[in-house]
Design a protein around this motif. Sequence first.
Motif: not given
Length: 185
Positions: A29-31, A46-47, A86-88
Amino acid sequence: MSHELPASQPTAMPPRASVIVLNGPLGIGKSTLAEVLMEALDQSVMLDGDQVVAVNPAPDDELEYLHSTLALLIGHHWERGYRHFIVNHIWHSADELDDLRRRLGSFAVDVHCFLLVLPVEENLQRIRLRQSARAIDELEFEMETVERERAILGDGDDSGLGEPFDVSAAPNELVLAMLTRLALR
């Protein structure tokens, strides 16, 4: 290090920025969490690490490519007044995350890393659910990948891969909990 804005850009620069790193295996569920976090935070970007390294041909050193590109993108957005990033992605070791922190050291940023955790069966159920909506059948590949990634990440205790953060709840609840933990709400 001082970052000067081009004359055409606003001159009010936030004094500090925050980078929220969402680490975890495939399908956890990171994205989804990154997208809901971005929507909840003003001045945020968001990256998605997988998208950043989605190039053809693949880079010889994917991690170096990822980290140098993230530093470039964060610097670009930072200079234009954005303050939350926010980097996932999945990082496999504390050394990999330390390299990212080092590359971001020239910016006035606080880096907060979370290792997303979930019971294995729930992680597998999420993969099955998302696979049912895809045109290409990658279920077998994704099941093998998540097994490998979960083995690498372990249970998150003292691994240096991020503060364990249970993602069993709904995305909006998770965002409230994370923002509270980060003192951003």
